[in-house]
Write a protein that holds these residues in place. Structure first.
Motif, PDB file in Angstrom:
ATOM      1  N   LEU A   1     -21.701  -4.919 -14.458  1.00 12.19           N
ATOM      2  CA  LEU A   1     -20.632  -5.080 -13.477  1.00 12.19           C
ATOM      3  C   LEU A   1     -19.520  -5.918 -14.077  1.00 12.19           C
ATOM      4  N   SER A   2     -18.295  -5.417 -13.965  1.00 13.47           N
ATOM      5  CA  SER A   2     -17.158  -6.163 -14.478  1.00 13.47           C
ATOM      6  C   SER A   2     -16.805  -7.309 -13.540  1.00 13.47           C
ATOM      7  N   GLY A   3     -15.899  -8.145 -13.975  1.00  6.29           N
ATOM      8  CA  GLY A   3     -15.392  -9.190 -13.098  1.00  6.29           C
ATOM      9  C   GLY A   3     -14.567  -8.585 -11.979  1.00  6.29           C
ATOM     10  N   SER A   4     -14.477  -9.269 -10.861  1.00  5.24           N
ATOM     11  CA  SER A   4     -13.741  -8.742  -9.706  1.00  5.24           C
ATOM     12  C   SER A   4     -12.245  -9.011  -9.863  1.00  5.24           C
ATOM     13  N   LEU A   5     -11.477  -8.101  -9.291  1.00  9.79           N
ATOM     14  CA  LEU A   5     -10.016  -8.201  -9.316  1.00  9.79           C
ATOM     15  C   LEU A   5      -9.495  -8.115  -7.893  1.00  9.79           C
ATOM     16  N   ALA A   6      -8.652  -9.031  -7.499  1.00  6.78           N
ATOM     17  CA  ALA A   6      -8.117  -9.046  -6.135  1.00  6.78           C
ATOM     18  C   ALA A   6      -7.253  -7.812  -5.889  1.00  6.78           C
ATOM     19  N   VAL A   7      -7.391  -7.211  -4.705  1.00  5.34           N
ATOM     20  CA  VAL A   7      -6.593  -6.048  -4.292  1.00  5.34           C
ATOM     21  C   VAL A   7      -5.599  -6.523  -3.240  1.00  5.34           C
ATOM     22  N   SER A   8      -4.356  -6.607  -3.619  1.00  3.86           N
ATOM     23  CA  SER A   8      -3.335  -7.130  -2.710  1.00  3.86           C
ATOM     24  C   SER A   8      -2.469  -6.039  -2.100  1.00  3.86           C
ATOM     25  N   MET A   9      -2.643  -4.779  -2.543  1.00  5.02           N
ATOM     26  CA  MET A   9      -1.834  -3.673  -2.032  1.00  5.02           C
ATOM     27  C   MET A   9      -2.719  -2.455  -1.853  1.00  5.02           C
ATOM     28  N   GLY A  10      -2.201  -1.478  -1.123  1.00  3.44           N
ATOM     29  CA  GLY A  10      -2.892  -0.205  -0.975  1.00  3.44           C
ATOM     30  C   GLY A  10      -3.794  -0.151   0.237  1.00  3.44           C
ATOM     31  N   VAL A  11      -4.086   1.070   0.673  1.00  2.96           N
ATOM     32  CA  VAL A  11      -5.056   1.267   1.752  1.00  2.96           C
ATOM     33  C   VAL A  11      -6.415   1.516   1.110  1.00  2.96           C
ATOM     34  N   PRO A  12      -7.487   1.062   1.764  1.00  3.12           N
ATOM     35  CA  PRO A  12      -8.827   1.250   1.193  1.00  3.12           C
ATOM     36  C   PRO A  12      -9.159   2.723   1.057  1.00  3.12           C
ATOM     37  N   GLN A  13      -9.216   3.214  -0.160  1.00  2.00           N
ATOM     38  CA  GLN A  13      -9.490   4.626  -0.375  1.00  2.00           C
ATOM     39  C   GLN A  13     -10.968   4.910  -0.159  1.00  2.00           C
ATOM     40  N   GLY A  14     -11.240   6.106   0.362  1.00  2.00           N
ATOM     41  CA  GLY A  14     -12.605   6.453   0.725  1.00  2.00           C
ATOM     42  C   GLY A  14     -12.960   6.011   2.134  1.00  2.00           C
ATOM     43  N   SER A  15     -12.053   5.287   2.770  1.00  6.41           N
ATOM     44  CA  SER A  15     -12.305   4.826   4.132  1.00  6.41           C
ATOM     45  C   SER A  15     -11.799   5.852   5.130  1.00  6.41           C
ATOM     46  N   ILE A  16     -12.303   5.777   6.346  1.00  7.56           N
ATOM     47  CA  ILE A  16     -11.847   6.668   7.409  1.00  7.56           C
ATOM     48  C   ILE A  16     -10.411   6.341   7.801  1.00  7.56           C
ATOM     49  N   LEU A  17     -10.081   5.059   7.823  1.00  3.29           N
ATOM     50  CA  LEU A  17      -8.753   4.630   8.257  1.00  3.29           C
ATOM     51  C   LEU A  17      -7.681   4.880   7.197  1.00  3.29           C
ATOM     52  N   GLY A  18      -8.063   4.943   5.919  1.00  4.90           N
ATOM     53  CA  GLY A  18      -7.086   5.010   4.837  1.00  4.90           C
ATOM     54  C   GLY A  18      -6.022   6.085   4.987  1.00  4.90           C
ATOM     55  N   PRO A  19      -6.405   7.368   5.133  1.00  6.01           N
ATOM     56  CA  PRO A  19      -5.397   8.428   5.249  1.00  6.01           C
ATOM     57  C   PRO A  19      -4.484   8.269   6.459  1.00  6.01           C
ATOM     58  N   THR A  20      -5.070   7.858   7.605  1.00  5.31           N
ATOM     59  CA  THR A  20      -4.260   7.685   8.811  1.00  5.31           C
ATOM     60  C   THR A  20      -3.256   6.546   8.634  1.00  5.31           C
ATOM     61  N   LEU A  21      -3.707   5.456   8.042  1.00  4.93           N
ATOM     62  CA  LEU A  21      -2.811   4.324   7.811  1.00  4.93           C
ATOM     63  C   LEU A  21      -1.681   4.712   6.856  1.00  4.93           C
ATOM     64  N   PHE A  22      -1.985   5.507   5.844  1.00  3.32           N
ATOM     65  CA  PHE A  22      -0.939   5.933   4.927  1.00  3.32           C
ATOM     66  C   PHE A  22       0.068   6.833   5.640  1.00  3.32           C
ATOM     67  N   SER A  23      -0.417   7.717   6.505  1.00  5.55           N
ATOM     68  CA  SER A  23       0.492   8.587   7.258  1.00  5.55           C
ATOM     69  C   SER A  23       1.413   7.772   8.152  1.00  5.55           C
ATOM     70  N   VAL A  24       0.850   6.718   8.776  1.00  6.79           N
ATOM     71  CA  VAL A  24       1.675   5.817   9.587  1.00  6.79           C
ATOM     72  C   VAL A  24       2.736   5.142   8.710  1.00  6.79           C
ATOM     73  N   TYR A  25       2.332   4.780   7.516  1.00  6.11           N
ATOM     74  CA  TYR A  25       3.216   4.045   6.603  1.00  6.11           C
ATOM     75  C   TYR A  25       4.448   4.858   6.229  1.00  6.11           C
ATOM     76  N   ILE A  26       4.270   6.161   5.945  1.00  5.45           N
ATOM     77  CA  ILE A  26       5.411   6.970   5.476  1.00  5.45           C
ATOM     78  C   ILE A  26       5.986   7.875   6.561  1.00  5.45           C
ATOM     79  N   ASN A  27       5.512   7.721   7.782  1.00  3.92           N
ATOM     80  CA  ASN A  27       5.906   8.642   8.852  1.00  3.92           C
ATOM     81  C   ASN A  27       7.418   8.734   9.036  1.00  3.92           C
TER      82      ASN A  27
END
Length: 363
Positions: free
Chosen positions: A85-111
């Motif tokens: 396992l590599s060291g962890s890296l903070a995620v400060s941007m983006g929608v959680p990919q693979g999540s149920i909410l991810g695609p919907t949140l992105f659609s809201v973002y660029i609507n």
């Protein structure tokens, strides 16, 4: 104008809508052009503060906004390979990919990007964006598209989304009108010229500037040939039932996907797909090569590809007539009023893809 990750929507419905407009414009003797806009790492570039602001503008409560803020914060990512396992890296941007909410949140973002299209038309499939328009002169069409494209780019900049200029292309759709060898350049805000292309794969369907679907049918033929070749080389390994299942689930879906779109290709092109379809049936039935195609269909119990395409197209019409299709497809259907004592119901599909009239008479 967003077909990505929405119930009842899909690549085919979005492509039908866009192509209906383009082919109708061509049939009216107009020039038509489209920009295929590609973003760089769109899902990973979502700014959380801007997204929460979008949710706020839609009327989400303060508790909901707090929940989403917490949902986005303190996320990390790492890589696991061969148990390490590599060291962890903070995620400060983006929608959680693979999540149920991810695609919907992105659609809201660029609507709201669609509001910048101006005099041009726009359609989205998640982050795949097409900007298109038509007009009596090519200069007018390209000028309108350039204006709309500039406004779209500014919207993307406001969202901190980066345009992938190397993959964003322009296509002129034309069958008979004169076009210059070097049309006017379309540029990005930073001065880069967009490339004009004759072929582009849009939502799984290869489009060409003549809308002949020659490129698409060629890709289908090549893909199916390679699979059937593999199956024939290993045919001794498969019992009859397995052969039937393999063709049904690995070959037929390739031919079915988008067939209501490429059904307008010439008979000579469609016949090449018939040839690979017949090869697939011969793999299942062991029928000799000279066997007539009608006998092949009877042996396996499958219809011809032509009937397949017509059935799928009539299903689109049927849903549109009943109002069960998407609004932008149902709007292509008109119902004529009865003209005499018998009740005649006349349905006409006003579509550049096909003009089909279905008349039913009730005593």
């Amino acid at each position: 104008m967003q077909s990505g990750f929405r119930a009842g929507h899909g690549c085919i419905s979005a492509t039908l809508k866009v192509l209906n407009y383009i082919i109708t414009a061509i049939d009216r003797g107009q020039y038509c052009a489209a920009f295929f806009i590609v973003l760089a790492k769109a899902f990973d570039s979502v700014n959380h503060c801007i997204l929460v602001g979008r949710l706020n503008s839609l009327g989400f409560s303060n508790d909901c906004l707090t929940w989403f803020t917490n949902y986005f914060s303190d996320r990390v990512q790492c890589v696991k390979s061969e148990g390490l396992l590599s060291g962890s890296l903070a995620v400060s941007m983006g929608v959680p990919q693979g999540s149920i909410l991810g695609p919907t949140l992105f659609s809201v973002y660029i609507n709201d990007v669609t509001l910048s299209a101006g005099d041009s038309l726009i359609h989205l499939y998640t982050d795949d964006t097409i900007l298109y328009t038509s007009g009596p002169s090519l200069d007018t069409v390209l000028t309108n598209l350039q204006t709309s494209f500039n406004a779209i780019q500014l919207s993307f900049c406001g969202l901190q989304l980066l345009l992938n200029a190397s993959k964003t292309t322009c296509m002129l759709f034309n069958r008979s009108l004169p076009t210059p060898a070097r049309p006017s350049s379309i540029t990005t805000l930073d001065g880069s010229d967009l490339e004009y292309v004759d072929n582009y794969k849009y939502l799984g369907v290869w489009l060409d500037c003549k809308l002949s679907f020659q490129t698409h049918t060629k890709h289908l033929q090549s893909k199916i040939k390679s699979r059937i070749g593999f199956l024939f080389r290993n045919k001794a390994s498969f019992p009859h039932a397995a052969k039937h299942t393999l063709i049904k689930w690995t070959i037929l879906p390739i031919l079915d996907l988008g067939d209501v779109i490429y059904k307008i290709a010439s008979n000579s092109l469609l016949s090449k797909l018939d040839a690979v379809y017949h090869s697939a049936i011969r793999f299942v039935t062991k029928a000799p090569y000279p066997t007539h195609h009608c006998d092949l269909y009877n042996l396996v119990g499958w219809p011809s590809l032509h009937i397949h395409r017509q059935t799928h197209w009539l299903q689109v019409i049927y849903k549109s007539v009943l109002g069960k299709a998407l609004p932008y497809l149902s709007s292509l259907v008109t119902k004529a009023a009865p003209t005499h004592s018998k009740i005649n119901i006349l349905f006409t599909i006003h579509s550049g893809l096909s003009l089909i009239v279905v008349e039913s008479t009730f005593m």
